[in-house]
Scaffold this active site. Structure first.
Site, short mmCIF file in Angstrom:
data_model
loop_
_atom_site.label_atom_id
_atom_site.label_comp_id
_atom_site.label_asym_id
_atom_site.label_seq_id
_atom_site.Cartn_x
_atom_site.Cartn_y
_atom_site.Cartn_z
N VAL A 63 0.82 -1.23 0.00
CA VAL A 63 0.00 0.00 0.00
C VAL A 63 0.85 1.28 0.00
CG1 VAL A 63 -2.02 -1.08 1.09
CG2 VAL A 63 -0.28 0.04 2.54
N ASN A 89 -7.12 -1.84 5.53
CA ASN A 89 -6.78 -2.43 6.82
C ASN A 89 -5.28 -2.55 7.08
OD1 ASN A 89 -7.09 -4.57 9.13
ND2 ASN A 89 -5.94 -5.63 7.54
N SER A 143 -8.04 2.94 14.85
CA SER A 143 -7.65 2.34 16.13
C SER A 143 -8.20 3.20 17.26
CB SER A 143 -6.12 2.31 16.23
OG SER A 143 -5.69 1.93 17.51
N TYR A 156 2.37 6.02 15.41
CA TYR A 156 1.15 5.21 15.32
C TYR A 156 -0.07 6.07 15.67
CZ TYR A 156 -1.85 1.09 15.62
OH TYR A 156 -2.86 0.16 15.41
N ALA A 158 -0.31 9.34 15.52
CA ALA A 158 -0.51 10.34 14.46
C ALA A 158 -1.20 9.71 13.26
CB ALA A 158 0.85 10.91 14.04
N SER A 159 -0.75 8.52 12.89
CA SER A 159 -1.31 7.88 11.68
C SER A 159 -2.77 7.52 11.89
CB SER A 159 -0.50 6.63 11.31
OG SER A 159 -0.68 5.59 12.25
N LYS A 160 -3.13 7.07 13.08
CA LYS A 160 -4.51 6.62 13.30
C LYS A 160 -5.47 7.80 13.50
CE LYS A 160 -3.74 2.25 12.73
NZ LYS A 160 -4.30 1.56 11.54
N1 NAD Z 1 -4.35 -5.75 16.80
C1 NAD Z 1 -4.65 -4.65 17.45
O1 NAD Z 1 -4.60 -4.60 18.69
C2 NAD Z 1 -5.10 -3.44 16.68
C3 NAD Z 1 -5.73 -2.40 17.39
C4 NAD Z 1 -6.15 -1.28 16.68
C5 NAD Z 1 -5.97 -1.20 15.31
N2 NAD Z 1 -5.36 -2.22 14.66
C6 NAD Z 1 -5.18 -2.08 13.21
O2 NAD Z 1 -5.71 -3.19 12.55
C7 NAD Z 1 -5.06 -3.33 11.28
C8 NAD Z 1 -4.66 -4.78 11.08
O3 NAD Z 1 -3.66 -5.10 12.02
P1 NAD Z 1 -3.56 -6.51 12.75
O4 NAD Z 1 -3.68 -6.27 14.19
O5 NAD Z 1 -4.48 -7.49 12.11
O6 NAD Z 1 -2.02 -6.83 12.47
P2 NAD Z 1 -1.29 -7.96 11.61
O7 NAD Z 1 0.14 -7.63 11.73
O8 NAD Z 1 -1.78 -9.30 12.01
O9 NAD Z 1 -1.80 -7.69 10.11
C9 NAD Z 1 -1.37 -6.61 9.34
C10 NAD Z 1 -1.23 -7.06 7.88
O10 NAD Z 1 -0.85 -5.91 7.09
C11 NAD Z 1 0.13 -6.35 6.17
N3 NAD Z 1 0.95 -5.22 5.73
C12 NAD Z 1 1.93 -4.57 6.42
N4 NAD Z 1 2.48 -3.63 5.67
C13 NAD Z 1 1.85 -3.66 4.47
C14 NAD Z 1 1.99 -2.91 3.27
N5 NAD Z 1 2.92 -1.97 3.13
N6 NAD Z 1 1.16 -3.19 2.24
C15 NAD Z 1 0.23 -4.18 2.34
N7 NAD Z 1 0.07 -4.93 3.45
C16 NAD Z 1 0.87 -4.68 4.51
C17 NAD Z 1 0.94 -7.39 6.92
O11 NAD Z 1 1.68 -8.22 6.03
C18 NAD Z 1 -0.14 -8.11 7.69
O12 NAD Z 1 -0.66 -9.21 6.95
C19 NAD Z 1 -3.89 -2.34 11.29
O13 NAD Z 1 -4.24 -1.18 10.57
C20 NAD Z 1 -3.73 -2.02 12.76
O14 NAD Z 1 -3.14 -0.78 12.98
C21 NAD Z 1 -4.92 -3.34 15.30
#
Ligand code: NAD
Length: 251
Positions: A63, A89, A143, A156, A158-160
């Site tokens: 992305v 995502n 998030s 993190y 800032a981005s969210k």
């Molecule tokens: N897990 C949590 O506690 C939590 C809380 C709030 C928000 N989030 C958000 O949820 C989303 C998913 O995270 P997750 O927790 O499932 O983590 P995760 O690490 O299991 O999944 C993230 C996925 O994104 C992919 N990815 C990373 N960089 C990429 C890129 N440049 N292009 C395409 N794909 C890429 C990774 O390969 C991975 O498969 C994220 O945006 C994260 O910030 C997660």
């Protein structure tokens, strides 16, 4: 949920919340395009969806690379004729848990590139396609860190906050174009990303749970339910909103 035959792209679909979301869309009869920078993981997810009677394909896409995002969406439209839903995502956490004055340049640039600029690229190209077809639904994964302060990870945070802002601003722009844009704001949820945070210290899990009224972390499948609902026509009068799924942490 009315998701049958919908053409859905999910970024970061190879793991965690993205994988659970891809599987849930698949179980509702959608055509799932599971994209991830990690092709092997995306393929595993697509295979599982197909093996359980759904329709999915895996696509490698980073992305942070605008041309790759353009190709991801163009190929989906060439094959399926439209893009009904886009779930932005893909996201990463910072590698270091450091206060602002010590925050590393690397963490700043890497996190902003994926979590903020990556979402911008997907919104820009995805919305352009939805304008052509006259409708669409987009769900961004922000998030709890995009709604409230969270220490030791400024990039993190800032981005969210940016993702929440982009969601609301774009929703305002395209309400009359039949394009809805919403976001989910998960709290701590089991995934590779949470594991990275838990590895900082042995008592990190217990420390974090003290702030969660429900006393547990979320499951990726629980976040996926809200994403699919927001994407579907079941929520057709909702735009520019965030749904917080955090076991009460924000209270
Ligand atoms: N897990 C949590 O506690 C939590 C809380 C709030 C928000 N989030 C958000 O949820 C989303 C998913 O995270 P997750 O927790 O499932 O983590 P995760 O690490 O299991 O999944 C993230 C996925 O994104 C992919 N990815 C990373 N960089 C990429 C890129 N440049 N292009 C395409 N794909 C890429 C990774 O390969 C991975 O498969 C994220 O945006 C994260 O910030 C997660």
């Amino acid at each position: 949920m009315r998701l049958e035959q919908k053409v859905v792209i999910i970024t970061g679909a190879g793991s965690g919340i993205g994988a659970a979301t891809a599987k849930l869309f698949g179980s509702h009869g959608a055509n799932v395009i599971a994209s991830d920078i990690n092709l092997e993981n995306a393929k595993n997810v697509a295979e599982k969806i197909n093996a359980s009677g759904g329709r999915a394909q895996a696509v490698q896409s980073d992305v942070t690379n605008y041309e790759q995002v353009e190709r991801l969406i163009a190929d989906a439209v060439t094959e399926h004729g439209r893009l009904d839903v886009m779930v932005n995502n893909a996201g990463i956490g910072g590698k270091h848990q450091l206060k602002t004055a010590d925050h590393t340049h690397d963490d700043w640039h890497n996190v902003i590139a994926v979590n903020q600029t990556g979402v911008f690229y997907c919104m820009k190209v995805g919305i352009a396609q939805m304008l052509k077809q006259g409708y669409g639904s987009m769900v961004n994964v922000a998030s709890l860190a995009g709604l409230k302060a969270s220490g030791n990870n400024l990039s993190y945070s800032a981005s969210k906050f940016a993702v929440v802002g982009m969601t609301k601003s774009a929703a305002l722009e395209y309400g009359r174009k039949n394009i809805r844009i919403n976001a989910v704001c998960p709290g701590f949820t089991h995934s590779a990303l949470l594991d990275q945070l838990l590895s900082v210290s042995p008592d990190m899990g217990d420390k974090l749970k003290r702030f969660i009224p429900m006393g547990r972390f979320g499951e990726a499948e629980e976040i996926a339910e809200a994403i699919c609902w927001l994407a579907s026509e079941n929520s057709k009068f909702i735009t520019g909103q965030t749904i917080t799924l955090d076991g009460g942490t924000s209270l």
